[in-house]
Motif scaffolding. Structure first.
Motif, PDB file in Angstrom:
ATOM      1  N   LYS A 178      59.451  40.477  22.342  1.00 48.59           N
ATOM      2  CA  LYS A 178      58.960  41.602  21.546  1.00 48.59           C
ATOM      3  C   LYS A 178      58.020  42.454  22.404  1.00 48.59           C
ATOM      4  O   LYS A 178      56.804  42.528  22.167  1.00 48.59           O
ATOM      5  CB  LYS A 178      58.222  41.075  20.305  1.00 48.59           C
ATOM      6  N   PHE A 179      58.597  43.113  23.402  1.00 48.90           N
ATOM      7  CA  PHE A 179      57.794  43.798  24.404  1.00 48.90           C
ATOM      8  C   PHE A 179      57.053  45.019  23.842  1.00 48.90           C
ATOM      9  O   PHE A 179      55.922  45.300  24.243  1.00 48.90           O
ATOM     10  CB  PHE A 179      58.656  44.197  25.594  1.00 48.90           C
ATOM     11  N   ASP A 180      57.681  45.741  22.907  1.00 48.86           N
ATOM     12  CA  ASP A 180      57.011  46.917  22.320  1.00 48.86           C
ATOM     13  C   ASP A 180      55.748  46.506  21.574  1.00 48.86           C
ATOM     14  O   ASP A 180      54.685  47.126  21.745  1.00 48.86           O
ATOM     15  CB  ASP A 180      57.971  47.648  21.375  1.00 48.86           C
ATOM     16  N   THR A 181      55.887  45.472  20.740  1.00 55.22           N
ATOM     17  CA  THR A 181      54.729  44.992  19.971  1.00 55.22           C
ATOM     18  C   THR A 181      53.663  44.421  20.904  1.00 55.22           C
ATOM     19  O   THR A 181      52.462  44.646  20.716  1.00 55.22           O
ATOM     20  CB  THR A 181      55.164  43.919  18.960  1.00 55.22           C
ATOM     21  N   ALA A 182      54.120  43.685  21.923  1.00 56.40           N
ATOM     22  CA  ALA A 182      53.194  43.101  22.897  1.00 56.40           C
ATOM     23  C   ALA A 182      52.453  44.201  23.664  1.00 56.40           C
ATOM     24  O   ALA A 182      51.252  44.073  23.938  1.00 56.40           O
ATOM     25  CB  ALA A 182      53.959  42.213  23.873  1.00 56.40           C
ATOM     26  N   PHE A 183      53.161  45.272  23.982  1.00 53.48           N
ATOM     27  CA  PHE A 183      52.558  46.400  24.702  1.00 53.48           C
ATOM     28  C   PHE A 183      51.400  46.997  23.904  1.00 53.48           C
ATOM     29  O   PHE A 183      50.301  47.211  24.435  1.00 53.48           O
ATOM     30  CB  PHE A 183      53.630  47.461  24.970  1.00 53.48           C
TER      31      PHE A 183
END
Length: 300
Positions: A178-183
């Motif tokens: 979940k790279f967007d949320t992690a970003f």
């Protein structure tokens, strides 16, 4: 309660339950029934029958509710939840798959029942949510664990503890892809904390760099602190916000340049030398970056 171990679980359970039924004007002895349910649950635990133990602790919880002992009810629901988790772990160890997830759903339900007995901002709520999240992780239900980690984070007020929980959630989100949320979370962690230990700061800043390369946000949506991070990093500006050693700085500069130029082979080469500086999650992100670059290379 009969202590005859040859008696079936169902017989003993029904026997205790019957005692709770009111007969004419006589009230049942709830305390006695609670103790008997707990005793039967312990027998089930010793017999390595965690699902039966869980059911029996639920019976004890209902007795505590009848007596108006809500904290005792919560304790019994927690005991039940832990037994249902053991039952699910037992199935997993035997490589059995239950499509209805009876034990896991029962465990989650019991955790939620226990949770409802405590005030909204109670540290015990935080502990219960994290216990559930960690158990879900042990069963490889990472996405479900994320939801409970987020709920736990919302209950935390202490800044040091909030930073720790946020860091753990960040790594879990990366594990889930979940790279967007992690970003967004990584940027929030940096921008909302004025005092971050150097080791944690280095980890967060490094993750922000890799996440930005993966997510590729529009320039307008980048927080100023992230823009400054890239500017300082690429221009070798020494500052407290970038506690990287010289080797890591050079490696990150190379990764950024390789990514910008779509230079797959150079990116693969520098990645090999960079992984010694990375956490497991950061190494996963770097590999994901290479995979994206490889896909674009073959599709072009």
């Amino acid at each position: 309660m009969s202590t005859d171990l040859s008696a079936s679980f169902d017989e003993q359970y029904i026997n205790i339950n019957t005692k709770l039924k009111k007969r004419f004007m006589r009230k049942p002895n709830v305390s006695e029934a609670t103790n008997e349910f707990v005793g039967l649950a312990i027998q089930c635990e010793h017999s390595e029958q965690p699902a039966f133990a869980g059911q029996t602790y639920v019976g004890a919880a209902k007795c505590e509710a009848l007596a108006g002992n809500y904290l005792g009810e919560a304790d019994q629901y927690l005991a039940a939840a832990r037994q249902f988790i053991k039952a699910e772990q037992k199935l997993l160890a035997l490589r059995f798959y239950s499509p209805d997830r009876e034990n896991l759903e029962a465990a989650i339900g019991c955790y939620m029942q226990a949770l409802s007995k405590y005030p909204e901002k109670s540290l015990i709520r935080t502990s219960i949510l994290m216990e559930l999240a960690n158990n879900l992780l042990s069963l490889n239900h990472k996405l479900e664990a994320v939801a409970y980690c987020e709920q736990a984070l919302d209950t935390v007020r202490d800044s040091a503890m909030k930073l720790m929980y946020s860091r753990n959630l960040l790594n879990l989100l990366i594990d889930c892809g979940k790279f967007d949320t992690a970003f967004h979370l990584a940027n929030t962690i940096y921008d909302s904390n004025t005092s971050i230990p150097e080791e944690v700061l280095s980890e967060i800043q490094l993750s922000r760099v890799l996440l930005a390369l993966l997510v590729e946000p529009d320039e307008g949506s980048k927080p100023e602190s992230l823009k400054q991070l890239f500017t300082n990093l690429m221009n070798d500006v020494e500052c407290d916000a970038i506690p990287f050693n010289t080797d890591l700085r050079l490696k990150l500069q190379s990764i950024i340049i390789c990514n910008a130029n779509s230079d797959l082979q150079s990116l693969i080469s520098v990645a090999v030398d960079t992984k010694q500086f990375l956490t497991t999650q950061q190494a996963e992100m770097l590999q994901a970056l290479i995979s994206e670059e490889r896909n674009e290379h073959f599709n072009s």
